[in-house]
Design a protein around this motif. Structure first.
Motif, short mmCIF file in Angstrom:
data_model
loop_
_atom_site.label_atom_id
_atom_site.label_comp_id
_atom_site.label_asym_id
_atom_site.label_seq_id
_atom_site.Cartn_x
_atom_site.Cartn_y
_atom_site.Cartn_z
N LYS A 1 0.83 -1.20 0.00
CA LYS A 1 0.00 0.00 0.00
C LYS A 1 0.87 1.25 0.00
CE LYS A 1 -4.32 1.58 2.06
NZ LYS A 1 -5.35 1.31 3.11
N GLY A 2 0.55 2.17 -0.91
CA GLY A 2 1.34 3.38 -1.03
C GLY A 2 2.47 3.27 -2.03
N ARG A 3 2.77 2.05 -2.47
CA ARG A 3 3.85 1.85 -3.45
C ARG A 3 3.32 1.27 -4.77
NH1 ARG A 3 7.66 -1.84 -2.55
NH2 ARG A 3 6.35 -3.18 -1.24
N PHE A 4 2.35 0.39 -4.70
CA PHE A 4 1.81 -0.25 -5.89
C PHE A 4 0.44 0.33 -6.22
CE2 PHE A 4 4.09 -4.66 -5.45
CZ PHE A 4 5.30 -4.00 -5.32
N ILE A 5 0.13 0.34 -7.51
CA ILE A 5 -1.17 0.84 -7.96
C ILE A 5 -1.77 -0.14 -8.95
CG2 ILE A 5 -2.40 2.70 -9.12
CD1 ILE A 5 -0.07 4.55 -8.29
N ILE A 6 -2.99 -0.59 -8.68
CA ILE A 6 -3.70 -1.44 -9.61
C ILE A 6 -4.66 -0.57 -10.42
CG2 ILE A 6 -5.53 -2.04 -7.96
CD1 ILE A 6 -5.60 -4.85 -9.28
N SER A 7 -4.73 -0.85 -11.71
CA SER A 7 -5.64 -0.10 -12.57
C SER A 7 -6.16 -1.02 -13.67
CB SER A 7 -4.92 1.12 -13.18
OG SER A 7 -3.85 0.70 -14.00
N ARG A 8 -7.09 -0.50 -14.45
CA ARG A 8 -7.67 -1.33 -15.50
C ARG A 8 -8.04 -0.49 -16.72
NH1 ARG A 8 -13.39 -2.40 -12.26
NH2 ARG A 8 -14.18 -0.26 -12.43
N ASP A 9 -8.15 -1.16 -17.83
CA ASP A 9 -8.61 -0.55 -19.07
C ASP A 9 -9.62 -1.52 -19.68
OD1 ASP A 9 -9.04 0.43 -21.64
OD2 ASP A 9 -6.97 1.14 -21.85
N GLY A 10 -10.89 -1.22 -19.51
CA GLY A 10 -11.93 -2.12 -19.98
C GLY A 10 -11.91 -2.29 -21.48
N ALA A 11 -11.56 -1.25 -22.19
CA ALA A 11 -11.55 -1.32 -23.65
C ALA A 11 -10.48 -2.29 -24.16
CB ALA A 11 -11.30 0.07 -24.24
N LYS A 12 -9.46 -2.49 -23.34
CA LYS A 12 -8.37 -3.40 -23.71
C LYS A 12 -8.44 -4.72 -22.96
CE LYS A 12 -5.16 0.32 -24.92
NZ LYS A 12 -3.84 0.94 -24.67
N ASN A 13 -9.50 -4.91 -22.17
CA ASN A 13 -9.62 -6.14 -21.36
C ASN A 13 -8.36 -6.38 -20.54
OD1 ASN A 13 -12.15 -6.59 -22.44
ND2 ASN A 13 -11.49 -8.18 -23.86
N SER A 14 -7.83 -5.32 -19.98
CA SER A 14 -6.53 -5.42 -19.31
C SER A 14 -6.54 -4.82 -17.91
CB SER A 14 -5.45 -4.71 -20.13
OG SER A 14 -5.22 -5.37 -21.36
#
Length: 114
Positions: free
Chosen positions: A63-76
């Motif tokens: 926490k504070g170092r890693f970031i999770i994200s997503r791009d639905g258009a790329k299924n990623s």
């Protein structure tokens, strides 16, 4: 369901790395998408999760170092790893969770070393 993780490699302590996970179908088909990691002799542990509603969960160690994200258009789904340390060395796995069932991709090795 197929999940293809990529982006692992060797990184120096304090450096950054971004992992990517490409799903074979819409990531919004699942309850949540997540990254786990495993080291020899230990169980696979949750690193970060993003729910279908966008709720984020992180383990205390990242926490504070890693970031999770997503791009639905790329299924990623992505995991931005910052200020890494040797303790982050592990095989990282992408997971798609449907209710209580997890689909797993192949792992990608991340090694933090100078």
């Amino acid at each position: 369901v197929q999940l293809q993780a990529s982006g692992g490699g060797l990184v120096q302590p304090g450096g950054s790395l971004e992992l990517s996970c490409l799903a074979s179908e819409s990531i919004f088909s699942f309850t949540a998408m997540a990254w786990y990691r495993k080291t020899p002799g230990n169980q696979r542990e949750l690193v970060a999760e993003i729910s279908i509603s966008g709720e984020l969960t992180y383990s205390g160690s990242v926490k504070g170092r890693f970031i999770i994200s997503r791009d639905g258009a790329k299924n990623s789904v992505y995991l931005q790893m910052n200020n890494v340390s040797p303790e982050d060395t592990a095989v990282y796995y992408c997971s798609a969770r449907l209710l209580s069932f997890n689909y797993w991709g192949q792992g990608t090795q991340v090694t933090v070393s100078s």
